[in-house]
Design an enzyme around this catalytic site. Sequence first.
Site, PDB file in Angstrom:
ATOM      1  N   GLY A 121      -5.543   8.114 -23.464  1.00 44.36           N
ATOM      2  CA  GLY A 121      -6.044   8.523 -22.152  1.00 44.36           C
ATOM      3  C   GLY A 121      -5.186   9.632 -21.584  1.00 44.36           C
ATOM      4  O   GLY A 121      -3.957   9.546 -21.586  1.00 44.36           O
ATOM      5  N   ALA A 122      -5.837  10.707 -21.142  1.00 45.82           N
ATOM      6  CA  ALA A 122      -5.096  11.864 -20.629  1.00 45.82           C
ATOM      7  C   ALA A 122      -5.425  12.112 -19.167  1.00 45.82           C
ATOM      8  O   ALA A 122      -5.589  13.232 -18.726  1.00 45.82           O
ATOM      9  CB  ALA A 122      -5.396  13.097 -21.471  1.00 45.82           C
ATOM     10  N   GLY A 123      -5.564  11.033 -18.413  1.00 47.18           N
ATOM     11  CA  GLY A 123      -5.655  11.180 -16.958  1.00 47.18           C
ATOM     12  C   GLY A 123      -4.248  11.221 -16.386  1.00 47.18           C
ATOM     13  O   GLY A 123      -3.276  11.431 -17.122  1.00 47.18           O
ATOM     14  N   GLY A 124      -4.147  10.997 -15.107  1.00 52.23           N
ATOM     15  CA  GLY A 124      -2.854  11.102 -14.452  1.00 52.23           C
ATOM     16  C   GLY A 124      -1.783  10.210 -15.067  1.00 52.23           C
ATOM     17  O   GLY A 124      -0.658  10.666 -15.328  1.00 52.23           O
ATOM     18  N   ARG A 128     -11.786  -0.480   2.361  1.00 54.61           N
ATOM     19  CA  ARG A 128     -13.091  -0.289   1.749  1.00 54.61           C
ATOM     20  C   ARG A 128     -13.915  -1.566   1.636  1.00 54.61           C
ATOM     21  O   ARG A 128     -15.123  -1.540   1.802  1.00 54.61           O
ATOM     22  CB  ARG A 128     -12.896   0.338   0.370  1.00 54.61           C
ATOM     23  CG  ARG A 128     -12.380   1.753   0.503  1.00 54.61           C
ATOM     24  CD  ARG A 128     -11.910   2.325  -0.801  1.00 54.61           C
ATOM     25  NE  ARG A 128     -11.512   3.714  -0.588  1.00 54.61           N
ATOM     26  CZ  ARG A 128     -10.914   4.452  -1.509  1.00 54.61           C
ATOM     27  NH1 ARG A 128     -10.637   3.945  -2.687  1.00 54.61           N
ATOM     28  NH2 ARG A 128     -10.592   5.711  -1.249  1.00 54.61           N
ATOM     29  N   PHE A 154      -6.035   7.843   6.578  1.00 54.32           N
ATOM     30  CA  PHE A 154      -6.888   7.316   5.527  1.00 54.32           C
ATOM     31  C   PHE A 154      -7.119   5.832   5.775  1.00 54.32           C
ATOM     32  O   PHE A 154      -6.312   5.190   6.450  1.00 54.32           O
ATOM     33  CB  PHE A 154      -6.224   7.520   4.167  1.00 54.32           C
ATOM     34  CG  PHE A 154      -7.115   8.179   3.168  1.00 54.32           C
ATOM     35  CD1 PHE A 154      -7.314   9.543   3.200  1.00 54.32           C
ATOM     36  CD2 PHE A 154      -7.775   7.433   2.192  1.00 54.32           C
ATOM     37  CE1 PHE A 154      -8.138  10.155   2.285  1.00 54.32           C
ATOM     38  CE2 PHE A 154      -8.608   8.040   1.281  1.00 54.32           C
ATOM     39  CZ  PHE A 154      -8.800   9.412   1.314  1.00 54.32           C
ATOM     40  N   SER A 167      -4.410   4.852  -5.544  1.00 53.76           N
ATOM     41  CA  SER A 167      -4.630   4.913  -6.993  1.00 53.76           C
ATOM     42  C   SER A 167      -3.920   6.139  -7.578  1.00 53.76           C
ATOM     43  O   SER A 167      -3.293   6.053  -8.633  1.00 53.76           O
ATOM     44  CB  SER A 167      -6.111   4.957  -7.321  1.00 53.76           C
ATOM     45  OG  SER A 167      -6.704   6.107  -6.784  1.00 53.76           O
ATOM     46  N   LEU A 168      -4.001   7.276  -6.885  1.00 55.74           N
ATOM     47  CA  LEU A 168      -3.285   8.454  -7.391  1.00 55.74           C
ATOM     48  C   LEU A 168      -1.783   8.197  -7.377  1.00 55.74           C
ATOM     49  O   LEU A 168      -1.035   8.710  -8.203  1.00 55.74           O
ATOM     50  CB  LEU A 168      -3.622   9.693  -6.551  1.00 55.74           C
ATOM     51  CG  LEU A 168      -5.026  10.295  -6.747  1.00 55.74           C
ATOM     52  CD1 LEU A 168      -5.166  11.581  -5.933  1.00 55.74           C
ATOM     53  CD2 LEU A 168      -5.312  10.594  -8.205  1.00 55.74           C
ATOM     54  N   LEU A 206     -19.102  10.098  -5.167  1.00 59.59           N
ATOM     55  CA  LEU A 206     -18.160   9.755  -4.112  1.00 59.59           C
ATOM     56  C   LEU A 206     -18.133  10.780  -2.974  1.00 59.59           C
ATOM     57  O   LEU A 206     -18.056  11.977  -3.207  1.00 59.59           O
ATOM     58  CB  LEU A 206     -16.765   9.666  -4.733  1.00 59.59           C
ATOM     59  CG  LEU A 206     -15.637   9.300  -3.783  1.00 59.59           C
ATOM     60  CD1 LEU A 206     -15.809   7.899  -3.267  1.00 59.59           C
ATOM     61  CD2 LEU A 206     -14.313   9.440  -4.500  1.00 59.59           C
ATOM     62  N   SER A 213     -15.545  11.265  -0.155  1.00 58.03           N
ATOM     63  CA  SER A 213     -14.204  10.745   0.109  1.00 58.03           C
ATOM     64  C   SER A 213     -14.048  10.142   1.489  1.00 58.03           C
ATOM     65  O   SER A 213     -14.675  10.556   2.458  1.00 58.03           O
ATOM     66  CB  SER A 213     -13.203  11.876  -0.042  1.00 58.03           C
ATOM     67  OG  SER A 213     -11.966  11.480   0.498  1.00 58.03           O
ATOM     68  N   GLU A 214     -13.150   9.148   1.533  1.00 55.60           N
ATOM     69  CA  GLU A 214     -12.737   8.564   2.789  1.00 55.60           C
ATOM     70  C   GLU A 214     -12.139   9.613   3.716  1.00 55.60           C
ATOM     71  O   GLU A 214     -12.078   9.416   4.923  1.00 55.60           O
ATOM     72  CB  GLU A 214     -11.659   7.524   2.461  1.00 55.60           C
ATOM     73  CG  GLU A 214     -11.641   6.335   3.325  1.00 55.60           C
ATOM     74  CD  GLU A 214     -10.888   5.215   2.620  1.00 55.60           C
ATOM     75  OE1 GLU A 214     -11.414   4.700   1.626  1.00 55.60           O
ATOM     76  OE2 GLU A 214      -9.784   4.895   3.060  1.00 55.60           O
ATOM     77  N   HIS A 254     -16.440   1.652  -7.581  1.00 51.26           N
ATOM     78  CA  HIS A 254     -15.456   2.718  -7.534  1.00 51.26           C
ATOM     79  C   HIS A 254     -14.211   2.465  -8.346  1.00 51.26           C
ATOM     80  O   HIS A 254     -13.732   3.343  -9.044  1.00 51.26           O
ATOM     81  CB  HIS A 254     -15.083   2.947  -6.069  1.00 51.26           C
ATOM     82  CG  HIS A 254     -14.198   4.132  -5.840  1.00 51.26           C
ATOM     83  ND1 HIS A 254     -14.538   5.391  -6.283  1.00 51.26           N
ATOM     84  CD2 HIS A 254     -12.999   4.251  -5.221  1.00 51.26           C
ATOM     85  CE1 HIS A 254     -13.578   6.236  -5.940  1.00 51.26           C
ATOM     86  NE2 HIS A 254     -12.624   5.583  -5.314  1.00 51.26           N
ATOM     87  N   GLN A 271     -13.747  -2.796  -6.742  1.00 51.08           N
ATOM     88  CA  GLN A 271     -13.873  -2.117  -5.462  1.00 51.08           C
ATOM     89  C   GLN A 271     -15.172  -1.334  -5.348  1.00 51.08           C
ATOM     90  O   GLN A 271     -15.530  -0.575  -6.245  1.00 51.08           O
ATOM     91  CB  GLN A 271     -12.707  -1.152  -5.247  1.00 51.08           C
ATOM     92  CG  GLN A 271     -12.814  -0.432  -3.902  1.00 51.08           C
ATOM     93  CD  GLN A 271     -11.514   0.204  -3.480  1.00 51.08           C
ATOM     94  OE1 GLN A 271     -11.138   1.238  -3.984  1.00 51.08           O
ATOM     95  NE2 GLN A 271     -10.820  -0.432  -2.576  1.00 51.08           N
ATOM     96  N   ARG A 287      -7.896  -2.330  -3.145  1.00 46.19           N
ATOM     97  CA  ARG A 287      -6.991  -1.186  -3.139  1.00 46.19           C
ATOM     98  C   ARG A 287      -7.218  -0.345  -1.895  1.00 46.19           C
ATOM     99  O   ARG A 287      -8.350  -0.138  -1.472  1.00 46.19           O
ATOM    100  CB  ARG A 287      -7.241  -0.327  -4.384  1.00 46.19           C
ATOM    101  CG  ARG A 287      -6.449   0.957  -4.384  1.00 46.19           C
ATOM    102  CD  ARG A 287      -6.570   1.706  -5.679  1.00 46.19           C
ATOM    103  NE  ARG A 287      -7.860   2.334  -5.890  1.00 46.19           N
ATOM    104  CZ  ARG A 287      -8.265   3.458  -5.288  1.00 46.19           C
ATOM    105  NH1 ARG A 287      -7.493   4.055  -4.404  1.00 46.19           N
ATOM    106  NH2 ARG A 287      -9.458   3.966  -5.555  1.00 46.19           N
ATOM    107  N   HIS A 333     -16.801   1.481  -3.070  1.00 49.14           N
ATOM    108  CA  HIS A 333     -16.460   2.478  -2.061  1.00 49.14           C
ATOM    109  C   HIS A 333     -17.637   2.595  -1.110  1.00 49.14           C
ATOM    110  O   HIS A 333     -18.774   2.728  -1.548  1.00 49.14           O
ATOM    111  CB  HIS A 333     -16.174   3.820  -2.751  1.00 49.14           C
ATOM    112  CG  HIS A 333     -15.517   4.809  -1.852  1.00 49.14           C
ATOM    113  ND1 HIS A 333     -16.172   5.388  -0.797  1.00 49.14           N
ATOM    114  CD2 HIS A 333     -14.258   5.327  -1.841  1.00 49.14           C
ATOM    115  CE1 HIS A 333     -15.338   6.225  -0.181  1.00 49.14           C
ATOM    116  NE2 HIS A 333     -14.177   6.199  -0.787  1.00 49.14           N
TER     117      HIS A 333
END
Lengths: 585, 117, 241
Positions: free
Chosen positions: A11-14, A288, A115, A404-405, A254, A256-257, A357, A242, A399, A244
């Site tokens: 996995g090459a996400g964050g 949420r 947020f 999450s980020l 999405l 965003s909030e 979400h 979750q 969450r 959203h």
Amino acid sequence: MIYKFDAVIVGAGGAGLRAALEIPEGYTCAVLTKVYPTRSHTGTAQGGVCAALGNEEEDSWEYHFFDTVKGSDFLGDQDAIEIMCYDAIRAIIELEHMGMPFSRNEKGLIAQRPFGGHTKPKDPNNPFGERVPVKRACFSADRTGHVMLQTLYENCIKRGVQFFPEFFVTDLIVQDNIVRGVVAIEIATGEIHIFHAKTVMFATGGYGRVYRITSNAVVGTGDGFAIAYRRGIPLEDMEFVQFHPTGLWRLGILVSEAARGEGGVLRNKLGERFMEKYAPTIKDLAPRDVISRAMYTEIREGRGIQGPDGTYYLLLDLTHLGPEIINKKLPEITGFARIYLGVDPLKEPIPVQPTTHYAMGGIPTNVDAEVVIDDKGTKVEGFYAAGEVACVSVHGANRLGTNSLLDIIVFGRRGGKKMAEYIKEHDFPPLPKDADEWTRKTVERILNSNGKERVSRIRKELQEIMMDNVSVFRTGEGIKKAIEKIKELKERYQEIKIDDKGKKFNTDLIEAIELGNLLDTAESIAYSALNRTESRGAHYREDYPKRDDQNWLKHTLIYKNEDKEPIIKYKPVVITKIQPMERKY
Amino acid sequence: MSFKHYGSRKSGSVGWLLQRITGIFLIFAMVGHYILMHYTPETGHSYEQSIARFSNVYWKMFYLTFITLGLWHGLNGIWSILRDFKMKSWLAITLYGIIVISGFAFWVLGVSTALKF
Amino acid sequence: MKVTLRIFRFNPETDSEPYYKDYEIEADPKDRVIDVLHYIKNEIDGTLTFRRSCLHGICGSDGMRINGKNMLACSILLQDLGYSDANKTYKKPIVIEPLPGMPIIKDLVTDFTDFWKKYEAVKPYLITKSPPPERERLQSPEDVELIMEASKCILCACCTTSCPSTWSNEDYLGPAALLKAYRFIFDSRDEATDERLDIIDTPNGIWRCHTIFHCVQACPKEINITWHISKLKQKLVEREI
């Protein structure tokens, strides 16, 4: 072919990219991803990443800690939450130094905005008194995830990290509780490869595609969950999914909030700002789970708006914000509304509905992203998980937006550091014979199967049943119905037939394997949801509407049990500073 | 595919800028040229008036500039278009040579004509 | 409504030549092109191969040529292509082809290897020489505004593959890589401007841009790429003089 790497990151996400940056020079590291790294789902995160920098107003990581614990409905492990909220400040500064282009305030500091669920005490001397929203989310317009993913990838390029893009991981090689590598299909050629490794990290993201309406990418098929689950590793807290509140109506894309952080409000058919009823103090900035339930309630009580296709939606009203805020701070989501619904948010409200979400649950890990398989903290040697696929657990039962980020950069890094230590101290464990047997057999079976079931049909039926019975409002009866259906679908899955029998870039085959992952993941969600007879955070049982700390202040661990019903065990919640209290907003 | 050019600096910025400056000059010069030659042919084409212009020092300076910049602009333009295509180096050198030699030849021809009177 | 999709097909294992195949389907004017492609793959022909992921124009996977223009299949509705009457049967097909000027792997899937090489050639990462401060490096809102538009780029390759200069010379860096170069050259925190300018100031670099504006037309994120490239040219000229 057999590759050999000290560290293999899937996995090459964050989380995966952040971990890769920790593997020291002189050791080999491979990052495998089924798409191209910049296509990862981290890039779709919009609103922000939280840290109590205090750039806009006074804030403290301890307030952030409190919010996260409360947001989790007290199911989050407080030792892990403390680490995350404390480390957040360093982590954001580090990203800035890596080159992430944050929006800035007049002082030249990283700009922050309010947020959902992020608050501070109105009176600092009374930390548990009334709380007001606080500007804590650091952002880059409404493309925070996009620029974070780009920045991390750029730094990997700088470091010369070796990528294997469009390699679809199908199996984890684990024997005697020691991980030895992974098996992957190279999509372009169809070849099956073994990656022999000292350490493996799963940073494979979520499973949103288990549901019909989701904000998740098509590739969010729960691969990491399913692979681990099949290999006897438990999944933790899978019942917590979750939703959203603001997905674009019908599409689930999405919104965003941040739209509400900047002042947007939700309205029902009568034009009422209904969140005033459900969360009198922080209203549209409630967490949420609270808002999603409020929206379902509004629709059930007849205050939703019916579209031409018979489905219902509510309205997200940004019309009073003016072009300055909308065009500067929310350009991306206003673009979505215009392109997909033909709605101009400057002039009319956006039709929205709750959308699947985020997975709060996942592969259980400790605070160093090491996978632990029971309540005693027994590790799987050399196996790590970070990001959405992992359950540390910092998000507990729900969450908070922007966490999450934060989770991915904090625990991705911690996991990477642990991997670095491990590879220095250990040799390659021997590979078992026929390590790729499962994959070979599965691929052969799917290619040669001549049944009458289409992958897309089974997938659709799964998504429908999960959406109808295991989403925002749940009942024991509904979940049982879903479980029966999943069993049926699993049987039918054995009878699939795909059109593409080739080797090269066979996405038909990949989708069929992904469907298997979706089914296993759905099974773990449904059984966990049936088992938890209380309501907490995102898991709301209409037949058990109260939170029950007496019996249920504990994590669920679900283990696959061949073809029989899964086994469920428990793990205590780590409570350090804050005792559970009533969760009101 | 070769990426050998990336990083080996060979500035095109001066050429790029000059192309634009000469372009601006040529816009005005061309307008004058058109009016003179195509809309008032009696003045433009008559021998006496042409000789008179060539004998005037300001006109002479104008013509010399016009010849120089016009040639440079046109040939540099052709060369920059040619460079958009991938060429073997012998072909590129040959074409470049043709452009430079013909440019020089035309320039000598033009200048000597202008200076004759 | 009824529409026909005319899709470019090529399977390297069975076809010696690519061909076009027509699919007549029932669709809604509000469907995205990616929705109808999914419909074909799910219900009619599972061999149809294309990339996709987020389905809302941020991952950059599904760039393709639709009715002759490069765009993202997930960011365009059929009605925006002129197929807007729900009761009509449209004769004119929607032609779907892979991004031009790239090697074709299968159907609509192209080989991005060169695209990424060019991306990496411009050193797409912040370079700083001074030691980092304890807190964030300061940047004014105006400083960030300079690079905000460029940082929107999703690397879908719609621009680079629409550029005639790329078609005539595949070694040309192309708009996407130049935009990335801009993003760092104009980042007030970056300390490698000279090094970066050297990279683009080359025969296959920025001077192959002739302000044709195809990139601007193609960009699904509405980035004015040509403007950014022009700013780079200005910067180069300023350096030289």
